[in-house]
Design an enzyme around this catalytic site. Structure first.
Site, PDB file in Angstrom:
ATOM      1  N   HIS A  43       0.833  -1.408   0.260  1.00 43.92           N
ATOM      2  CA  HIS A  43       0.108  -0.031  -0.077  1.00 43.92           C
ATOM      3  C   HIS A  43       1.170   1.072   0.071  1.00 43.92           C
ATOM      4  CE1 HIS A  43      -3.566  -2.567   1.176  1.00 43.92           C
ATOM      5  NE2 HIS A  43      -1.822  -2.846   2.352  1.00 43.92           N
ATOM      6  N   GLU A  75      -2.689   0.205   8.481  1.00 46.56           N
ATOM      7  CA  GLU A  75      -1.384  -0.616   7.444  1.00 46.56           C
ATOM      8  C   GLU A  75      -0.013  -0.290   6.491  1.00 46.56           C
ATOM      9  OE1 GLU A  75      -3.460  -3.625   4.717  1.00 46.56           O
ATOM     10  OE2 GLU A  75      -1.177  -4.523   4.830  1.00 46.56           O
ATOM     11  N   HIS A  88       3.761  -7.263   4.764  1.00 47.88           N
ATOM     12  CA  HIS A  88       2.050  -6.365   5.000  1.00 47.88           C
ATOM     13  C   HIS A  88       1.434  -7.234   6.611  1.00 47.88           C
ATOM     14  CE1 HIS A  88      -0.134  -5.318   0.525  1.00 47.88           C
ATOM     15  NE2 HIS A  88       1.007  -6.055   0.420  1.00 47.88           N
ATOM     16  N   GLU A 110       2.032 -11.524   5.869  1.00 51.39           N
ATOM     17  CA  GLU A 110       1.667 -10.841   7.157  1.00 51.39           C
ATOM     18  C   GLU A 110       1.738 -11.228   8.087  1.00 51.39           C
ATOM     19  OE1 GLU A 110      -1.174  -8.784   5.427  1.00 51.39           O
ATOM     20  OE2 GLU A 110      -2.054  -9.487   3.328  1.00 51.39           O
TER      21      GLU A 110
END
Ligand SMILES: [Zn+2]
Length: 267
Positions: free
Chosen positions: A98, A112, A165, A231
């Site tokens: 992102h 995040e 992430h 993640e």
């Protein structure tokens, strides 16, 4: 996407400047900077439009071309000067997920994109201490096109690509732990994801949320080098979010990611 437009603009200019196509029977001969291009069939259509294969032209200009059949997308990555890397040293591309207008998950005011960047930047430091050359798809809060992320690894011919992430589960606010994924089992990317899974669990003591094949994630699907996505924990679970925001815990995650990458590079 901006990068692609810039490139296409550049391509357009280059074409205007130095591409000359001349008819030869039904085909078209292409010269780039005065050198004839040994390209597959170019032709002039019935309407008089000259058709030139994009891949051949882009590759002749030093670009990397990737085709994603799922979304019918062609991504062209230009070798930007700042991405040149020293010869010899192992090269890893880290991708903080992102950025810019894309916050990713957001819980209790924590975005995040900021966690991903902090963890990836720390990972880069640890890898560079071990003599690994690291390139990041972003080093600040900026939007980077999905295709440009894997495109950077493709253009550089990186040894490995890791996207970083943090997770969220909208239905369960008690989901916990490390999750890693790759395009499909049996690939080098899967081995990378597996190794990262083990080293991240070891470095953090976090719960194990498992591994998965993710053929639909475009950064994994379009990477032409071994690629995995990690993640680091669930932002949607308050106890895990409290850990994820701590620099000490981010350093543990970074240690785990770096250890996994180093182990794969050593193989
Ligand atoms: Zn994300």
């Amino acid at each position: 996407m901006k990068r692609l437009y810039t490139l296409l603009l550049t391509l357009g200019l280059l074409l205007a400047l130095s591409l000359t196509a001349s008819g030869a029977g039904n085909g078209v001969r292409i010269f780039i900077d005065g050198t004839p291009l040994d390209a597959p069939a170019s032709y002039i259509s019935g309407s008089g439009t000259t058709m030139v294969p994009l891949r051949a032209v882009a590759e002749a200009l030093g670009c990397t071309v990737a085709w994603d059949p799922v979304t019918a997308t062609i991504s062209i990555s230009s070798p930007a000067p700042e991405t040149s890397v020293p010869d010899g040293a192992p090269l890893v591309v880290l991708d903080p997920g992102h950025g810019g207008v894309y916050n990713g998950a957001e819980y209790s005011g924590v975005k995040e994109k900021d966690l991903n960047l902090a963890i990836a930047a720390r990972t880069a430091e640890l890898l560079e201490e071990e003599g690994v050359t690291v390139r990041m798809t972003r080093t600040s809060d900026q939007d980077v096109d999905l295709y440009a992320r894997s495109g950077l690894a493709n253009t550089l011919g990186a040894d490995l690509f890791v996207s970083v992430h943090c997770n969220a589960n909208v239905e369960h606010d008690d989901a916990l732990g490390i999750y890693t994924c790759a395009y499909s089992e049996g690939t080098e990317g899967w081995q990378l994801a597996q190794t990262l899974h083990e080293t991240m669990l070891e470095a953090t003591g976090a719960a194990d949320f498992g591994m998965e094949e993710r053929p639909n994630l475009s950064v994994l699907r379009t990477a032409q080098v071994p690629a995995a996505l990690v993640e680091c924990g669930f932002m949607s679970t308050p106890s895990e979010l409290a850990l994820l925001v701590q620099p000490e815990y981010q350093a543990k995650l970074a240690r785990g990611i770096a250890d996994g990458i180093l182990a794969c590079l050593a193989q």
